[in-house]
Motif scaffolding. Structure first.
Motif, PDB file in Angstrom:
ATOM      1  N   PHE A 124       0.834  -1.203   0.000  1.00  0.00           N
ATOM      2  CA  PHE A 124       0.000   0.000   0.000  1.00  0.00           C
ATOM      3  C   PHE A 124       0.864   1.247   0.000  1.00  0.00           C
ATOM      4  N   GLU A 125       1.941   1.221   0.775  1.00  0.00           N
ATOM      5  CA  GLU A 125       2.865   2.350   0.775  1.00  0.00           C
ATOM      6  C   GLU A 125       3.487   2.532  -0.612  1.00  0.00           C
ATOM      7  N   ALA A 126       3.934   1.429  -1.202  1.00  0.00           N
ATOM      8  CA  ALA A 126       4.566   1.502  -2.523  1.00  0.00           C
ATOM      9  C   ALA A 126       3.593   2.014  -3.574  1.00  0.00           C
ATOM     10  N   LEU A 127       2.354   1.573  -3.485  1.00  0.00           N
ATOM     11  CA  LEU A 127       1.352   2.022  -4.451  1.00  0.00           C
ATOM     12  C   LEU A 127       1.075   3.517  -4.293  1.00  0.00           C
ATOM     13  N   ALA A 128       1.016   3.994  -3.057  1.00  0.00           N
ATOM     14  CA  ALA A 128       0.803   5.430  -2.836  1.00  0.00           C
ATOM     15  C   ALA A 128       1.942   6.234  -3.451  1.00  0.00           C
ATOM     16  N   GLY A 132       2.119   8.866  -7.192  1.00  0.00           N
ATOM     17  CA  GLY A 132       2.360  10.289  -6.979  1.00  0.00           C
ATOM     18  C   GLY A 132       1.756  10.833  -5.703  1.00  0.00           C
ATOM     19  N   GLU A 133       1.442   9.964  -4.775  1.00  0.00           N
ATOM     20  CA  GLU A 133       0.828  10.388  -3.517  1.00  0.00           C
ATOM     21  C   GLU A 133       1.766  10.129  -2.345  1.00  0.00           C
ATOM     22  N   ALA A 134       3.033  10.491  -2.488  1.00  0.00           N
ATOM     23  CA  ALA A 134       4.037  10.233  -1.455  1.00  0.00           C
ATOM     24  C   ALA A 134       3.646  10.838  -0.111  1.00  0.00           C
ATOM     25  N   ALA A 135       2.900  11.933  -0.128  1.00  0.00           N
ATOM     26  CA  ALA A 135       2.467  12.571   1.117  1.00  0.00           C
ATOM     27  C   ALA A 135       1.571  11.638   1.928  1.00  0.00           C
ATOM     28  N   TYR A 136       0.938  10.687   1.269  1.00  0.00           N
ATOM     29  CA  TYR A 136       0.042   9.756   1.950  1.00  0.00           C
ATOM     30  C   TYR A 136       0.669   8.382   2.157  1.00  0.00           C
ATOM     31  N   ALA A 137       1.948   8.245   1.856  1.00  0.00           N
ATOM     32  CA  ALA A 137       2.600   6.931   1.940  1.00  0.00           C
ATOM     33  C   ALA A 137       2.579   6.375   3.360  1.00  0.00           C
ATOM     34  N   ASP A 138       2.857   7.215   4.351  1.00  0.00           N
ATOM     35  CA  ASP A 138       2.837   6.731   5.735  1.00  0.00           C
ATOM     36  C   ASP A 138       1.431   6.310   6.157  1.00  0.00           C
TER      37      ASP A 138
END
Length: 178
Positions: A124-128, A132-138
């Motif tokens: 899920f982190e990798a997909l975020a 282009g949603e790195a801000a939501y990776a955590d």
């Protein structure tokens, strides 16, 4: 064998089908690939009579993922669906490794459960990040951990193991505030 059909999607658990319904057009194919691959790995582990045979099947998937997409075996609908995965293949390797943690019943404790949970959550982190949603990776990682913990708990028959899996779940209220 052809493409992944709606019938194959019907075999996914309800939460995954619901997630696919709400996924954006840009992420739906990646989530579909992830959920179908996760379900296939679950079947390998669930149907394992001999852990060594299941480990060999999981190793085959690692070998497939190590190849460039163009060099992967043709004719397998799941391999074709994995071409739609928009994240890095090392996240899928982590998923395989996570499922392998459950093969040794004697070792099902903190380490095995944590490996399983993290192996699923990292996708899920990798997909975020890849969308282009790195801000939501955590937040995606925490949501993945929560889902994996609860899903694991529902699949365990031993009460102590279920309780341990649920204790390993992150606090959903703190993850949503990030």
């Amino acid at each position: 064998m052809g493409d992944v059909t709606e019938e194959s999607l019907a075999h996914l658990p309800m939460p995954q089908r619901l997630a696919l319904t709400y996924a954006t057009g840009a992420t739906r194919a990646s989530f579909k690939a992830l959920f179908l691959f996760d379900a296939a790995l679950a079947d390998i582990v669930r149907q394992a009579r001999e852990p060594l045979l299941a480990q060999m099947r999981l190793a085959w998937w690692r070998d497939v993922l190590a190849k460039d997409a163009a060099d992967r075996p043709a004719g397998n609908p799941l391999i074709a669906q994995l071409a739609e995965w928009n994240g890095p293949d090392n996240a899928l390797h982590g998923l395989v490794d996570g499922w392998e943690q459950l093969l040794d019943d004697a070792a099902l404790g903190n380490v095995a459960m944590a490996g399983f949970i993290d192996g699923r959550a990292v996708c899920f982190e990798a997909l975020a990040r890849s969308c282009g949603e790195a801000a939501y990776a955590d937040a995606a990682l925490q949501a993945g951990r929560l889902w994996a913990s609860v899903d694991l708990a529902f699949g365990l028959s031993d009460r102590e193991e279920r309780d341990l899996a649920l204790r390993m779940a992150p606090d959903a209220s703190s993850a949503s505030r990030k």
